[in-house]
Design an enzyme around this catalytic site. Structure first.
Site, PDB file in Angstrom:
ATOM      1  N   GLY A  25       9.017  31.760 -18.228  1.00  0.00           N
ATOM      2  CA  GLY A  25       8.433  31.302 -16.976  1.00  0.00           C
ATOM      3  C   GLY A  25       7.036  30.729 -17.088  1.00  0.00           C
ATOM      4  O   GLY A  25       6.477  30.263 -16.084  1.00  0.00           O
ATOM      5  N   HIS A 139     -10.209  24.173 -22.327  1.00  0.00           N
ATOM      6  CA  HIS A 139     -10.758  25.267 -21.519  1.00  0.00           C
ATOM      7  C   HIS A 139     -11.317  26.421 -22.350  1.00  0.00           C
ATOM      8  O   HIS A 139     -12.095  27.221 -21.833  1.00  0.00           O
ATOM      9  CB  HIS A 139      -9.689  25.826 -20.572  1.00  0.00           C
ATOM     10  CG  HIS A 139      -9.217  24.865 -19.532  1.00  0.00           C
ATOM     11  ND1 HIS A 139     -10.078  24.201 -18.687  1.00  0.00           N
ATOM     12  CD2 HIS A 139      -7.963  24.450 -19.203  1.00  0.00           C
ATOM     13  CE1 HIS A 139      -9.378  23.416 -17.874  1.00  0.00           C
ATOM     14  NE2 HIS A 139      -8.096  23.548 -18.172  1.00  0.00           N
ATOM     15  N   ASP A 174      -7.617  14.837 -18.225  1.00  0.00           N
ATOM     16  CA  ASP A 174      -6.716  15.876 -17.724  1.00  0.00           C
ATOM     17  C   ASP A 174      -7.003  16.106 -16.245  1.00  0.00           C
ATOM     18  O   ASP A 174      -8.137  15.915 -15.789  1.00  0.00           O
ATOM     19  CB  ASP A 174      -6.946  17.165 -18.520  1.00  0.00           C
ATOM     20  CG  ASP A 174      -5.899  18.225 -18.233  1.00  0.00           C
ATOM     21  OD1 ASP A 174      -4.918  18.282 -18.981  1.00  0.00           O
ATOM     22  OD2 ASP A 174      -6.065  18.989 -17.261  1.00  0.00           O
ATOM     23  N   HIS A 176      -7.407  18.808 -14.846  1.00  0.00           N
ATOM     24  CA  HIS A 176      -8.378  19.895 -14.762  1.00  0.00           C
ATOM     25  C   HIS A 176      -9.679  19.507 -15.469  1.00  0.00           C
ATOM     26  O   HIS A 176      -9.663  18.802 -16.466  1.00  0.00           O
ATOM     27  CB  HIS A 176      -7.822  21.168 -15.400  1.00  0.00           C
ATOM     28  CG  HIS A 176      -6.540  21.637 -14.796  1.00  0.00           C
ATOM     29  ND1 HIS A 176      -5.322  21.447 -15.408  1.00  0.00           N
ATOM     30  CD2 HIS A 176      -6.297  22.265 -13.614  1.00  0.00           C
ATOM     31  CE1 HIS A 176      -4.373  21.954 -14.640  1.00  0.00           C
ATOM     32  NE2 HIS A 176      -4.930  22.454 -13.548  1.00  0.00           N
TER      33      HIS A 176
END
Length: 246
Positions: A25, A139, A174, A176
């Site tokens: 998931g 990140h 991106d 983000h």
């Protein structure tokens, strides 16, 4: 006369990347790198590139940016011994977004190795353009995982480029904000970070505002272009092209 020769293009890919799995998931799927490689092969694009299997990044490679204790933690942690590392899991921000999975450290070594090796190829003037579809983990912080990213291969590649080049321009497209890369170079004028990303206080990672411009020696060397939800191709191009040209 104008140089009409084609740029020399290097492509780094390790077939093992598609075997790593963040968990059931989870939206991050390294298998997509394998699917991308199949497109590269089936469209015959590999014929126009030098294809390399990267060597895995070493601890020494990764501690050029990341803290020694963080790298040691990533090397030692596994699903079987997680109970012994509860406090460190929280400290290093491992959890739902950045889970522990089988082969985590090898996964980090593999995608990071391609980015560092690609930067070295550019330094050696052996290549003009380098591709590493498995990388781009923007990140990750010095001692902390974030946003599916464990090792910041971009920062490590830029540090490699800085061994030869006086300055580096980093462009992040991106959705983000590229917070980990910006933070790493926020105080220096040797790296300009430019990020185009979706804005908003409720959108991960909730950073990258237009008034975040760097500090000290790096003031005006961090540039952010937050964009509203619903951005389309034409509007994006009308912003991107003039900004990059400047």
């Amino acid at each position: 006369c104008a140089n009409t020769s084609r740029p020399r293009l290097d492509y780094f890919y390790d077939a093992q990347l598609g075997n790593f799995h963040y968990g059931e998931g989870h939206p991050m799927r390294p298998h997509r790198v394998r699917l991308t490689h199949q497109l590269v092969v089936n469209y015959g694009l590999y014929k126009h590139m030098n294809v390399f299997r990267p060597r895995r990044a070493t601890k020494r490679d990764m501690t050029a940016f990341h803290s020694d204790d963080y790298i040691a933690f990533l090397r030692d942690i596994c699903e079987d011994n997680m109970a012994d590392y509860i406090s460190q899991l929280e400290r290093f921000n491992l959890g739902a977004d950045c889970p522990i999975f089988d082969g985590l450290y090898e996964y980090c070594q593999t995608y990071t190795g391609g980015s560092i090796a690609g930067a070295a190829r550019i330094n050696q003037q052996s290549s003009d353009i380098v591709l590493n579809w498995a990388g781009g983990m923007h990140h990750a912080k010095r001692g902390e995982a974030s946003g599916f990213c464990y090792i910041n291969d971009i920062v490590l590649a830029i540090l490699e480029l800085l061994k030869v080049h006086v300055r580096v321009l980093y462009i992040d497209i991106d959705i983000h904000h590229g917070d980990g890369v910006e933070e790493a170079f926020y105080l220096t004028n040797r790296v300009m970070t430019l990020s185009f990303h979706q804005s908003g206080n409720n959108f991960f990672p909730r950073t990258g505002f237009s008034n975040d411009v760097g500090a000290k020696t790096g003031k005006s060397y961090a540039l952010n272009f937050p964009l509203s939800t619903g951005m389309n191709d034409a509007a994006y191009e009308s912003i991107f092209k003039p900004v990059i040209a400047k």
